[in-house]
Enzyme design. Structure first.
Site, PDB file in Angstrom:
ATOM      1  N   CYS A 189      39.994  40.569  39.844  1.00 37.38           N
ATOM      2  CA  CYS A 189      40.117  40.719  41.299  1.00 37.38           C
ATOM      3  C   CYS A 189      41.278  41.595  41.745  1.00 37.38           C
ATOM      4  O   CYS A 189      41.204  42.804  41.660  1.00 37.38           O
ATOM      5  CB  CYS A 189      40.151  39.354  41.975  1.00 37.38           C
ATOM      6  SG  CYS A 189      39.841  39.526  43.755  1.00 37.38           S
TER       7      CYS A 189
ATOM      8  N   ASN B  55      36.854  37.648  44.161  1.00 36.06           N
ATOM      9  CA  ASN B  55      36.581  36.863  45.369  1.00 36.06           C
ATOM     10  C   ASN B  55      37.436  37.500  46.439  1.00 36.06           C
ATOM     11  O   ASN B  55      38.652  37.276  46.475  1.00 36.06           O
ATOM     12  CB  ASN B  55      37.051  35.412  45.223  1.00 36.06           C
ATOM     13  CG  ASN B  55      36.103  34.542  44.419  1.00 36.06           C
ATOM     14  OD1 ASN B  55      35.241  33.866  44.957  1.00 36.06           O
ATOM     15  ND2 ASN B  55      36.294  34.552  43.106  1.00 36.06           N
TER      16      ASN B  55
ATOM     17  N   LYS C  79      44.803  36.549  34.560  1.00 34.34           N
ATOM     18  CA  LYS C  79      45.127  37.424  35.710  1.00 34.34           C
ATOM     19  C   LYS C  79      46.630  37.615  35.869  1.00 34.34           C
ATOM     20  O   LYS C  79      47.390  36.639  35.921  1.00 34.34           O
ATOM     21  CB  LYS C  79      44.519  36.811  36.975  1.00 34.34           C
ATOM     22  CG  LYS C  79      44.655  37.652  38.230  1.00 34.34           C
ATOM     23  CD  LYS C  79      43.891  36.973  39.373  1.00 34.34           C
ATOM     24  CE  LYS C  79      43.903  37.754  40.655  1.00 34.34           C
ATOM     25  NZ  LYS C  79      43.081  37.084  41.702  1.00 34.34           N
TER      26      LYS C  79
ATOM     27  N   ASN D 221      44.393  31.940  35.959  1.00 31.84           N
ATOM     28  CA  ASN D 221      43.122  32.470  36.464  1.00 31.84           C
ATOM     29  C   ASN D 221      42.596  33.380  35.343  1.00 31.84           C
ATOM     30  O   ASN D 221      43.143  34.460  35.110  1.00 31.84           O
ATOM     31  CB  ASN D 221      43.390  33.249  37.761  1.00 31.84           C
ATOM     32  CG  ASN D 221      42.111  33.689  38.443  1.00 31.84           C
ATOM     33  OD1 ASN D 221      41.069  33.793  37.827  1.00 31.84           O
ATOM     34  ND2 ASN D 221      42.223  33.975  39.733  1.00 31.84           N
TER      35      ASN D 221
ATOM     36  N   GLU E 252      46.879  31.478  45.526  1.00 31.55           N
ATOM     37  CA  GLU E 252      46.878  31.748  44.070  1.00 31.55           C
ATOM     38  C   GLU E 252      48.276  31.649  43.487  1.00 31.55           C
ATOM     39  O   GLU E 252      48.463  31.226  42.351  1.00 31.55           O
ATOM     40  CB  GLU E 252      46.286  33.128  43.780  1.00 31.55           C
ATOM     41  CG  GLU E 252      44.790  33.175  43.972  1.00 31.55           C
ATOM     42  CD  GLU E 252      44.173  34.394  43.333  1.00 31.55           C
ATOM     43  OE1 GLU E 252      44.326  34.582  42.119  1.00 31.55           O
ATOM     44  OE2 GLU E 252      43.534  35.166  44.070  1.00 31.55           O
TER      45      GLU E 252
ATOM     46  N   GLU F  47      34.976  36.342  39.255  1.00 30.35           N
ATOM     47  CA  GLU F  47      36.220  35.561  39.139  1.00 30.35           C
ATOM     48  C   GLU F  47      35.937  34.103  39.540  1.00 30.35           C
ATOM     49  O   GLU F  47      35.191  33.865  40.497  1.00 30.35           O
ATOM     50  CB  GLU F  47      37.255  36.155  40.109  1.00 30.35           C
ATOM     51  CG  GLU F  47      38.552  35.384  40.224  1.00 30.35           C
ATOM     52  CD  GLU F  47      39.424  35.875  41.384  1.00 30.35           C
ATOM     53  OE1 GLU F  47      38.887  36.265  42.449  1.00 30.35           O
ATOM     54  OE2 GLU F  47      40.659  35.845  41.225  1.00 30.35           O
TER      55      GLU F  47
END
Ligand code: CDV
Length: 311
Positions: free
Chosen positions: A172, A197, A127, A110, A146, A47
Site C-alpha cells: 500500500c 486499502n 510493510k 502488516n 497503522e 493488503e
C-alpha cells in the site's frame, strides 16, 4: 525470448467487520478458481485481505485489536486457501496482519507472503512505510491508526527468485515512495506485487481526494517504468463499513503502461500475460543503472547544498 508469467490481480470488494475469516477465504477461493480457469500462474490479493480494514477504528483493548491478527499462517481458517492453491497448482500473494513472537515479545506487522504452486510460503515482506497516526484524532470521520497497531517492517525490501523471475513485494503506502521500487530495482526486480486499502477521502488533505485514483496510477506506473519492472497493484475496494476505498487494481508493464485494470469496486479478477523479458530493454538502455546512475554525484549535491531532510 519471452518468459511469460500469467498474473491474476484479485481485487476484493468490501469486507464487513462481522464477516468471518471462513467467509472471506471462500470469496478468495472463488477468485483463485477463476484465475486458474484463466490460465494464471499466480493470483495476487490485497493488503490485509482477511478482515475489514481495522485501523479505521481506535481501539484500546489489545484483545480486540489482536482479533484482527493471524498468529499462524496457514491457520485452520486459511488452510483451505493453501490447499486449493496446491490442488490447482497456482501460486498466490496474500496480505494479512501478523502477530508473532520475536525477541521474547509480541510483535505486530502488516505483512504479505508469496506462496508457490505447491502451497509453500517462499517469501515474506513486512510493510515499511506505515501511514496515518498513533493516537485518536477525533476530527477525522474515520481513523488511520497503522502507526498504533503495527511496527515498521524489519525485513527490508528483498527480492526472490520465484515464478521464473525476480519478484519483490511491498504494501500500500510503500507504493508511493520511489525508494521502495529503487531498492528492489537495484536488485534486478522484474515483478513487484502489492496490495492496498486506500480510502478515497484523506482527512488531513481533503484537497487530494479528487486525485486519489490519479495518484494511485501515477506512482505505480512511475515505479514500473523507472525500474523496468512489472507492477501488480491490487485493491480492497468499495464502501467498507461506511468508508469508500478506491479500486482501479491494475497490472502495469515495464513501459509504465497499464495493461489491465478493474472496472468495478467489488470482487473482480483481471488477468495479464506478463513477459518478464519486456524488462530487459529498460534495464539495459535508459535505466541501465550500472551505466547511467550517478550515486557519487547525488552525494556531492547533498554535501554542497547542505540539503538534509528536515528533522
Ligand atoms: N493502507 C494504506 O497504506 N493506505 C494509505 C492511505 C492512508 C494514504 C495509502 O497510501 O494508500
Amino acid at each position: 525470448m519471452s518468459r511469460i508469467v500469467t498474473v491474476g490481480a484479485a481485487q476484493v470488494g468490501p469486507i464487513a467487520r462481522s464477516e468471518t475469516r471462513a467467509q472471506v477465504v471462500t470469496r478468495l477461493i472463488a477468485l483463485m478458481r477463476q484465475a486458474k480457469a484463466a490460465g494464471c500462474d499466480i493470483v495476487v490479493y490485497p493488503e490485509l485481505t482477511l478482515t475489514t480494514f481495522f485501523p479505521r477504528w481506535y481501539m484500546e483493548d489489545q484483545t480486540e485489536v489482536d482479533s484482527f491478527f493471524e498468529r499462524e499462517m496457514p491457520s485452520n481458517e486459511t488452510a483451505p486457501l493453501f490447499n486449493t492453491a496446491r490442488e490447482l497448482g497456482i501460486g498466490f500473494h496474500l496480505g494479512y496482519a501478523e502477530l508473532t513472537q520475536e525477541g521474547g515479545r509480541a510483535r505486530r506487522f502488516n505483512t504479505a507472503i508469496l506462496v508457490d504452486k505447491a502451497g509453500a510460503i517462499v517469501a515474506k515482506y513486512r510493510k515499511v512505510h506505515l501511514p496515518g497516526h498513533a493516537e485518536h484524532e477525533p476530527y477525522r470521520q474515520f481513523q488511520h491508526l497503522e502507526k498504533r497497531y503495527f511496527e515498521v517492517g524489519n525485513l527490508g525490501f528483498p527480492v526472490w527468485r520465484a515464478f521464473g523471475g525476480v519478484v519483490g513485494m511491498c504494501i500500500c503506502n510503500d507504493r508511493r515512495w520511489p525508494e521502495t521500487y529503487r531498492v528492489m530495482g537495484l536488485q534486478g526486480v522484474e515483478m513487484v506485487l502489492l496490495g492496498y486499502n486506500t480510502p478515497l477521502h484523506n482527512p488531513p488533505a481533503p484537497e487530494h481526494d479528487a486525485l486519489a485514483n490519479h495518484h494511485n496510477t501515477l506512482v505505480m506506473q512511475s515505479g514500473a517504468y523507472q525500474n523496468g519492472t512489472w507492477v501488480v497493484g491490487v485493491a480492497k475496494a468499495g464502501v467498507e463499513e461506511g468508508v469508500m476505498q478506491i479500486g482501479q487494481s491494475q497490472i502495469i508493464a515495464p513501459s509504465g503502461e497499464t495493461v489491465a485494470m478493474c472496472s468495478t469496486l467489488g470482487d473482480e479478477l483481471i488477468v495479464a500475460r506478463c513477459d518478464l523479458d519486456l524488462t530487459v530493454s529498460y534495464k539495459t538502455t535508459i535505466f541501465n543503472f550500472a551505466k547511467h546512475r550517478r550515486p557519487e554525484a547525488y552525494g556531492l549535491i547533498v554535501e554542497r547544498t547542505g540539503a538534509r531532510p528536515p528533522d
